[in-house]
Design an enzyme around this catalytic site. Structure first.
Site, PDB file in Angstrom:
ATOM      1  N   ASN A  24       0.901  -1.095   0.270  1.00 12.66           N
ATOM      2  CA  ASN A  24      -0.084   0.138  -0.084  1.00 12.66           C
ATOM      3  C   ASN A  24       0.883   1.168  -0.003  1.00 12.66           C
ATOM      4  O   ASN A  24       1.758   1.364   0.656  1.00 12.66           O
ATOM      5  CB  ASN A  24      -0.830   0.013   1.150  1.00 12.66           C
ATOM      6  CG  ASN A  24      -1.752   1.208   1.136  1.00 12.66           C
ATOM      7  OD1 ASN A  24      -1.234   2.217   1.385  1.00 12.66           O
ATOM      8  ND2 ASN A  24      -3.049   1.052   1.082  1.00 12.66           N
ATOM      9  N   SER A  54     -11.526  -3.898   2.193  1.00  4.45           N
ATOM     10  CA  SER A  54     -10.159  -3.084   1.940  1.00  4.45           C
ATOM     11  C   SER A  54      -9.459  -2.979   3.048  1.00  4.45           C
ATOM     12  O   SER A  54      -8.092  -3.413   3.251  1.00  4.45           O
ATOM     13  CB  SER A  54     -10.535  -1.903   1.302  1.00  4.45           C
ATOM     14  OG  SER A  54      -9.130  -1.284   1.056  1.00  4.45           O
ATOM     15  N   SER A  82      -4.896  -0.118  -3.216  1.00  4.86           N
ATOM     16  CA  SER A  82      -5.500   1.117  -3.042  1.00  4.86           C
ATOM     17  C   SER A  82      -6.654   1.216  -2.348  1.00  4.86           C
ATOM     18  O   SER A  82      -7.582   0.361  -2.460  1.00  4.86           O
ATOM     19  CB  SER A  82      -6.055   1.861  -4.336  1.00  4.86           C
ATOM     20  OG  SER A  82      -6.373   3.240  -4.485  1.00  4.86           O
ATOM     21  N   GLU A  83      -6.513   1.736  -0.948  1.00  7.33           N
ATOM     22  CA  GLU A  83      -7.579   1.488   0.028  1.00  7.33           C
ATOM     23  C   GLU A  83      -8.983   1.844  -0.317  1.00  7.33           C
ATOM     24  O   GLU A  83     -10.085   1.425   0.519  1.00  7.33           O
ATOM     25  CB  GLU A  83      -7.014   2.161   1.400  1.00  7.33           C
ATOM     26  CG  GLU A  83      -7.042   3.382   1.430  1.00  7.33           C
ATOM     27  CD  GLU A  83      -5.725   4.167   1.171  1.00  7.33           C
ATOM     28  OE1 GLU A  83      -5.013   3.257   0.518  1.00  7.33           O
ATOM     29  OE2 GLU A  83      -5.398   5.003   1.461  1.00  7.33           O
ATOM     30  N   ASN A  84      -9.398   2.528  -1.307  1.00  8.29           N
ATOM     31  CA  ASN A  84     -10.790   2.814  -1.726  1.00  8.29           C
ATOM     32  C   ASN A  84     -11.197   1.448  -2.398  1.00  8.29           C
ATOM     33  O   ASN A  84     -12.482   1.664  -2.838  1.00  8.29           O
ATOM     34  CB  ASN A  84     -10.751   3.979  -2.615  1.00  8.29           C
ATOM     35  CG  ASN A  84      -9.928   3.887  -3.873  1.00  8.29           C
ATOM     36  OD1 ASN A  84      -8.712   3.557  -3.591  1.00  8.29           O
ATOM     37  ND2 ASN A  84     -10.625   4.277  -5.006  1.00  8.29           N
TER      38      ASN A  84
END
Lengths: 232, 218
Positions: free
Chosen positions: B22, B87, B45-47
């Protein structure tokens, strides 16, 4: 099981002043544009909004800030919005900042029927102030409550009359979680089909979580940070 | 002394084949440009995406496909989309091998401050608190000193904390340092042309210098 309503106005019927609402989306990606426009036309006020972000000055939840309809925002990140900043600094707007994963999981917990979650996010920081914590193994976790939401409003790519939803790419983000957390959940979709037309194996969120669904119109789908490379 | 790309290039050396990584906003995003070709690395991608690709070709951008910095992106073959709870679930469960993020201050016991400056508009912590509380391995990309020349590697952070005792390694324009479990910054490498004396002067927290400190190989 026909949850189809005519439009955004019909979908937000019963959404009243001072309610707590949840809105899906990450930045401007996957936000319920039609429903936000309808909320502005309706003029409902004093809202507590649970949403990862607060839009920009002239789009998304930013539009509801311009019309002073929001009393409190519960979000993880609220940058890129001057009107937000002005209202927050003047004390007109109450803001509760919640770590992004905590926000997502508190929504999920509501949809899973669990009253609390335990998360390490925020331990040792100001987020932990006033919160109960527990040690599991050798690590400390904060107890965080599931959200209690009157109306949830989400945007999906496709949906059917039973409320089954399919999202597209990263516009899924908070949408299924917000949908799960609402006492009443509204879904606006780009394409609404009769029940039976979506493959049950491809459903991202089952319609049991959705109470009203309509096909939105005139999606702008604004891009917040357009970044491209040249063909060469 | 390294520029931003130099810091990113040095951090890229910490990424191993098979890693899920990340990357935070700023210098960490640049790290993607220095991952050796042919190395199997999946960027999270944390979205809600595993498998971030390059920026789209002009005209092919898709409003439904963005990264955590809200920039339009593409996907690589073998990528997957998911919701925000999943996520952060994979982050919390330690499935992400390496987290690279920026910082305003780091303390000698590994505390990090990177989200709030008192007196300035607070934009929020986003996913930073979740990431630092759960990541197995955290590398911080940061400037060793601020514009006034004051150290940002401190005995204790002055700014509000993002997480405690979590930073494992730091790469700055001057040096590569480990944060020891018992406390203290252990100097590992010097940036090209930077002396140990300069690093000592720029580090306010406890600095441990043992033997000859090699220069970074970039």
């Amino acid at each position: 099981m026909n949850k189809k309503v005519l439009n955004a106005e019909a979908a937000i019927e019963g959404l009243l002043d001072n309610m707590t609402i949840g809105l899906g989306g990450f930045g401007l990606c996957g936000i319920p544009e039609n429903s936000i426009a309808a909320l502005i036309r309706k003029g409902v006020k004093g809202l507590t909004c649970i949403s990862n972000n607060a839009g920009v000055d002239d789009f998304g939840i930013g539009l509801m800030l311009q019309t002073r309809q929001v009393k409190k925002m519960i979000s993880s990140y609220v940058g890129e919005n001057e009107e937000f900043e002005r209202q927050m600094l003047s004390g007109e707007l109450d803001v509760d900042l919640v770590p992004q994963g905590t926000l997502a999981t508190r929504l999920m917990a509501a949809g899973y029927g669990m009253p609390v979650i335990y998360t390490p996010a925020g331990v040792g920081t100001e987020v932990a102030i006033g919160k109960e914590s527990r040690i599991f193994g050798n690590k400390e976790y904060l107890m965080e409550y599931a959200f209690d939401i009157d109306f949830s409003i989400v945007k999906a790519w496709k949906g059917d009359a039973h409320g089954n939803l399919i999202f597209r790419k990263t516009s899924r983000n908070f949408n299924p979680l917000v949908a799960m957390a609402g006492k009443i959940t509204i879904a606006e979709v780009e394409e609404l089909v009769p029940a039976g037309e979506l493959d049950p194996d491809h459903i991202h969120l089952p319609g049991i979580y959705v109470h009203r669904i309509f096909q939105g119109v005139d999606y702008e789908k604004r891009i917040e940070q357009r970044t491209v490379r040249s063909k060469n | 002394m390294l520029d931003k790309n130099g810091i990113a290039k040095r951090i890229a050396q910490e990424i191993k084949d098979g890693y899920y990584v990340n990357l935070g906003i700023g210098i960490p995003t640049l790290v993607a440009n220095f991952i050796p070709e042919g190395m199997n690395v999946v960027l999270q991608s944390e979205n809600g995406l595993l498998g971030i690709g390059p920026f789209p070709i002009d005209g092919e951008e898709d409003a439904d496909l963005i990264n955590a910095g809200k920039q339009t992106i593409t996907t690589v073959p073998g990528s997957a989309f998911f919701d925000s709870a999943l996520s952060f679930g994979m982050i919390r469960a330690g499935k992400v091998d390496l987290t690279i993020l920026g910082a305003m201050e780091v303390s000698e016991n590994g505390d990090i401050a990177n989200w709030k400056i008192p007196g300035k508009m607070v934009k929020g912590m986003g996913g930073a608190m979740d990431l630092v509380a759960s990541a197995k391995n955290i590398i911080v990309a940061m400037q060793h000193v601020n514009k006034a020349g004051e150290s940002k590697l401190l005995p204790a952070c002055d700014l509000p904390l993002t997480g405690i005792r979590c930073v494992k390694k730091i790469v700055t324009e001057l040096a590569v340092l480990d944060v020891l479990p018992e406390g203290g910054f252990r100097l590992l490498e010097r940036a090209p042309g930077v002396s140990v004396e300069v690093i000592i002067k720029a580090t306010a927290g406890k600095l441990i210098v043992e033997g000859d400190i090699p220069e970074m190989v970039l």
